[in-house]
Design an enzyme around this catalytic site. Sequence first.
Site, PDB file in Angstrom:
ATOM      1  N   GLU A  35     -57.253  67.643  41.454  1.00 35.93           N
ATOM      2  CA  GLU A  35     -57.461  66.294  42.366  1.00 35.93           C
ATOM      3  C   GLU A  35     -57.278  66.692  43.657  1.00 35.93           C
ATOM      4  OE1 GLU A  35     -54.965  63.682  39.518  1.00 35.93           O
ATOM      5  OE2 GLU A  35     -54.627  62.972  41.843  1.00 35.93           O
ATOM      6  N   CYS A  58     -55.056  64.094  36.027  1.00 34.50           N
ATOM      7  CA  CYS A  58     -54.118  65.096  35.666  1.00 34.50           C
ATOM      8  C   CYS A  58     -54.541  65.985  34.300  1.00 34.50           C
ATOM      9  CB  CYS A  58     -52.554  64.470  35.350  1.00 34.50           C
ATOM     10  SG  CYS A  58     -51.945  63.700  36.935  1.00 34.50           S
ATOM     11  N   THR A  79     -42.246  62.373  43.732  1.00 36.30           N
ATOM     12  CA  THR A  79     -42.757  63.290  42.503  1.00 36.30           C
ATOM     13  C   THR A  79     -44.007  64.052  42.877  1.00 36.30           C
ATOM     14  OG1 THR A  79     -43.951  61.474  41.294  1.00 36.30           O
ATOM     15  CG2 THR A  79     -41.901  61.919  40.604  1.00 36.30           C
ATOM     16  N   HIS A 113     -47.581  66.096  29.267  1.00 36.29           N
ATOM     17  CA  HIS A 113     -47.669  65.812  30.554  1.00 36.29           C
ATOM     18  C   HIS A 113     -46.483  65.213  31.166  1.00 36.29           C
ATOM     19  CE1 HIS A 113     -49.326  65.032  34.475  1.00 36.29           C
ATOM     20  NE2 HIS A 113     -49.399  63.737  34.315  1.00 36.29           N
TER      21      HIS A 113
END
Lengths: 358, 135
Positions: A91, A123, A164, A246
């Site tokens: 992305e 993601c 993050t 993930h």
Amino acid sequence: MTTENPSPTLLKPAHPVGFVGYGAYVPRYRLPAREVARIWTGGKGGLPIKEKAVPGMDEDVVTMSIEAARNALARAQIDPAEIRAVWVGSESHPYAVKPTSTIVAEAIGAVPNTQAADWEFACKAGTEAVVAAMGFVGSGMARYALAIGMDTAQGRPGDALEYTAGAGGAAYLLGPAEESLAVIEAAYSYVTDTPDFWRRAGAKYPEHGMRFTGEPAYFEHITQAARALMEAQGTTPSDYRYAVFHQPNTKFPQRVAKKLGFRPEQIEPGLLVPVIGNTYAGAALIGLTAVLDVAEPGDRILLVSFGSGAGSDAFDIRVTEALTERRDRAPKTQDYIARRTEIDYATYVRLRGKLVTK
Amino acid sequence: MEIPRHWRLKKQRYGLVGEVCPHCDAKIFPPRDVCPSCGSEAKTLYTFSGRGEVYSYTTVYQAPSGYDETAPYTVALVKLEEGPLVTAQLTDLGDQPVEIGMPVEMVTRRLRSDGDERGLLVYGYKFRPALRATR
């Protein structure tokens, strides 16, 4: 050799496929989460990770993908001219219009007899490319296909995501199972329209649904995908030596693993988010490279990605004898993690181009 | 805008692709189609390993236009293991000091934007301190 697909929903190619090579990449710089807290909350509040990886000023998804792809090729030792697809999921593609994948393909010597495309699904763009590559190789259309998940994730200054939003990812070279260091036994994809996180065209930073990103999004899709895959394959968590989920923060993958019945030691080697941050399209895939760096022949690995918007791809992977001789041909994931220079918030702001200079 | 030039140089810039002399086996970079050691025609492509060491270096504080956003940066003469001397930026130095003889390896990085932020992104080789890992 062709195989039967035992389930109508399982993704299982006619010819068995696997990974003939893999490669990771993490940039050198690290921003501790406490630095973000120092600037925005007076140092108060809990921290979702220890630190995140930050790309240098001359790095982007193109350059990072090139290095990961070179590592995958070093392990596979195949002629890059035999690659028929170079697919990059991200992305953070540097161009809005002009493929990342053509630059990567040119740099690794895969041009001109190849497909090239950029994938987008928050993601899970990287694992989308892996599933497509399974089809490309598994149908017999191509001998090798390269699937990459790589990101230099965006976080608005001061937003929860800024702690993050990291940088890194991995490249996988898919090929026939008999040449593979790990065979993909089957995959399964679970997708719904769930608006938990998005970035509108032209917007610099993403928006997210706060707590809505948890239960109806991350947990629902990963759990459903993992359960459906294991049910169709007739496996339980104890059949897997490792599992990778993930990892947008440290807590989510730990909670979803527990919910599904996995023990902490099964996810530990692939849980990299505390030390590199959430690498978005790269997150699940680089967790898997860290596992392949330590796995042994015969080990079974469950990999489940998650992409906002929303969906999950789940993979049932079995390591072969070829892994042990190939994995030392390129730097390991932990070699990149150990290459670490800590930076402060001001340096981060400069490296990420957050200063307006004209 | 120099699009044709960037396009023409992409192979040597992205992958350190030079030439090898079919007569005396000298490795040539940048490619020039004539062997600098024996003077014969040399057009066979050769991909360099990317490994080398710092021969000399300097730090640029007053950067030419197009590079000013990344200054200060270090430029080095890198002695490739195959022989040629290449001028390139060093990258990923972190807080590591540069030393003559330091082992480095080639990485493909963003060199600059051709023009403003709307321009073409130009990628090419730089060198970084060699990772300790086996290759």
